[in-house]
Design a protein around this motif. Structure first.
Motif, PDB file in Angstrom:
ATOM      1  N   ARG A  69     138.330  91.254  88.164  1.00  0.00           N
ATOM      2  CA  ARG A  69     138.684  91.206  86.740  1.00  0.00           C
ATOM      3  C   ARG A  69     140.132  91.642  86.521  1.00  0.00           C
ATOM      4  NH1 ARG A  69     133.759  93.416  85.804  1.00  0.00           N
ATOM      5  NH2 ARG A  69     134.660  95.484  85.694  1.00  0.00           N
ATOM      6  N   ASP A  70     140.525  92.741  87.183  1.00  0.00           N
ATOM      7  CA  ASP A  70     141.893  93.260  87.037  1.00  0.00           C
ATOM      8  C   ASP A  70     142.936  92.249  87.495  1.00  0.00           C
ATOM      9  OD1 ASP A  70     140.843  95.604  86.044  1.00  0.00           O
ATOM     10  OD2 ASP A  70     141.174  96.774  87.880  1.00  0.00           O
ATOM     11  N   GLN A  71     142.570  91.402  88.459  1.00  0.00           N
ATOM     12  CA  GLN A  71     143.490  90.384  88.954  1.00  0.00           C
ATOM     13  C   GLN A  71     143.370  89.080  88.165  1.00  0.00           C
ATOM     14  OE1 GLN A  71     143.524  89.911  93.247  1.00  0.00           O
ATOM     15  NE2 GLN A  71     143.147  92.092  93.537  1.00  0.00           N
ATOM     16  N   ALA A  72     142.571  89.116  87.103  1.00  0.00           N
ATOM     17  CA  ALA A  72     142.361  87.956  86.219  1.00  0.00           C
ATOM     18  C   ALA A  72     141.873  86.731  86.991  1.00  0.00           C
ATOM     19  CB  ALA A  72     143.631  87.637  85.434  1.00  0.00           C
ATOM     20  N   LEU A  73     141.023  86.986  87.977  1.00  0.00           N
ATOM     21  CA  LEU A  73     140.448  85.886  88.752  1.00  0.00           C
ATOM     22  C   LEU A  73     139.098  85.493  88.176  1.00  0.00           C
ATOM     23  CD1 LEU A  73     141.271  87.239  92.301  1.00  0.00           C
ATOM     24  CD2 LEU A  73     142.122  85.099  91.330  1.00  0.00           C
ATOM     25  N   ARG A  74     138.917  84.206  87.982  1.00  0.00           N
ATOM     26  CA  ARG A  74     137.601  83.722  87.574  1.00  0.00           C
ATOM     27  C   ARG A  74     136.697  83.815  88.793  1.00  0.00           C
ATOM     28  NH1 ARG A  74     135.627  77.704  86.155  1.00  0.00           N
ATOM     29  NH2 ARG A  74     133.461  78.255  85.803  1.00  0.00           N
ATOM     30  N   SER A  75     135.570  84.476  88.629  1.00  0.00           N
ATOM     31  CA  SER A  75     134.651  84.603  89.759  1.00  0.00           C
ATOM     32  C   SER A  75     133.231  84.304  89.309  1.00  0.00           C
ATOM     33  CB  SER A  75     134.743  85.998  90.376  1.00  0.00           C
ATOM     34  OG  SER A  75     134.419  86.985  89.432  1.00  0.00           O
ATOM     35  N   ILE A  76     132.441  83.880  90.276  1.00  0.00           N
ATOM     36  CA  ILE A  76     131.044  83.546  90.040  1.00  0.00           C
ATOM     37  C   ILE A  76     130.221  84.459  90.926  1.00  0.00           C
ATOM     38  CG2 ILE A  76     129.273  81.761  90.206  1.00  0.00           C
ATOM     39  CD1 ILE A  76     131.648  79.714  90.083  1.00  0.00           C
ATOM     40  N   GLU A  77     129.305  85.212  90.313  1.00  0.00           N
ATOM     41  CA  GLU A  77     128.456  86.083  91.113  1.00  0.00           C
ATOM     42  C   GLU A  77     127.464  85.235  91.895  1.00  0.00           C
ATOM     43  OE1 GLU A  77     126.357  90.393  90.689  1.00  0.00           O
ATOM     44  OE2 GLU A  77     126.038  88.987  89.043  1.00  0.00           O
ATOM     45  N   GLY A  78     127.182  85.669  93.083  1.00  0.00           N
ATOM     46  CA  GLY A  78     126.241  84.960  93.926  1.00  0.00           C
ATOM     47  C   GLY A  78     125.641  85.893  94.946  1.00  0.00           C
TER      48      GLY A  78
END
Length: 143
Positions: free
Chosen positions: A82-91
């Motif tokens: 989040r701090d790096q403003a990366l879109r991520s998908i939990e898996g």
């Protein structure tokens, strides 16, 4: 896998046999080693990225940790992304043929290889998985 590694061969076999799942719905994307994931390629296109990395903070160095320790690491990884403003998908990653517990993970869209290795190292992981524009999952040893 062309790179040399200090990861024990039995752990490499488990890493390669593990299925990695992006999401927790009927629309999940499953990544199998060496196989192109067409739905992930479509996600790259719609997101305007050309790569991503599958990261976990669970079970550093392949040693089983408590649920509490794994939960703290997972929360720290989420905050870092989040701090790096990366879109991520939990898996999650799991090998149904073993007793190894499923490991919660994140797939970070657009995360470059160097940064992905740094994050994997921060959480003392044996390896990360990288996916490039070809949408094929590749094992990247960190030791």
């Amino acid at each position: 896998m062309a790179e040399t590694t200090q990861i024990p061969p039995d752990k490499v076999r488990v890493l390669l046999a593990t299925n990695y799942r992006l999401g927790h719905t009927e629309y999940d994307i499953i990544l199998n080693i060496g196989e192109r994931a067409a739905r992930l390629a479509d996600l790259f296109t719609s997101s305007g990225v050309t790569c991503g990395a599958f990261l976990t903070a669970y079970n550093p160095r392949g040693a089983i940790q408590s649920d509490e320790a794994n939960g703290r690491g997972h929360a720290e990884l989420a905050a870092m992304l989040r701090d790096q403003a990366l879109r991520s998908i939990e898996g999650s990653g799991s090998d149904e043929g073993t007793e190894w517990p499923a490991e919660k993970s994140y797939f970070a869209l657009g995360l470059q290889l160097h940064a992905a290795k740094q994050i994997g190292g921060r959480f003392d992981q044996n390896a990360i998985f990288r996916v490039g524009l070809d949408a094929v999952r590749k094992l990247i040893p960190l030791r």
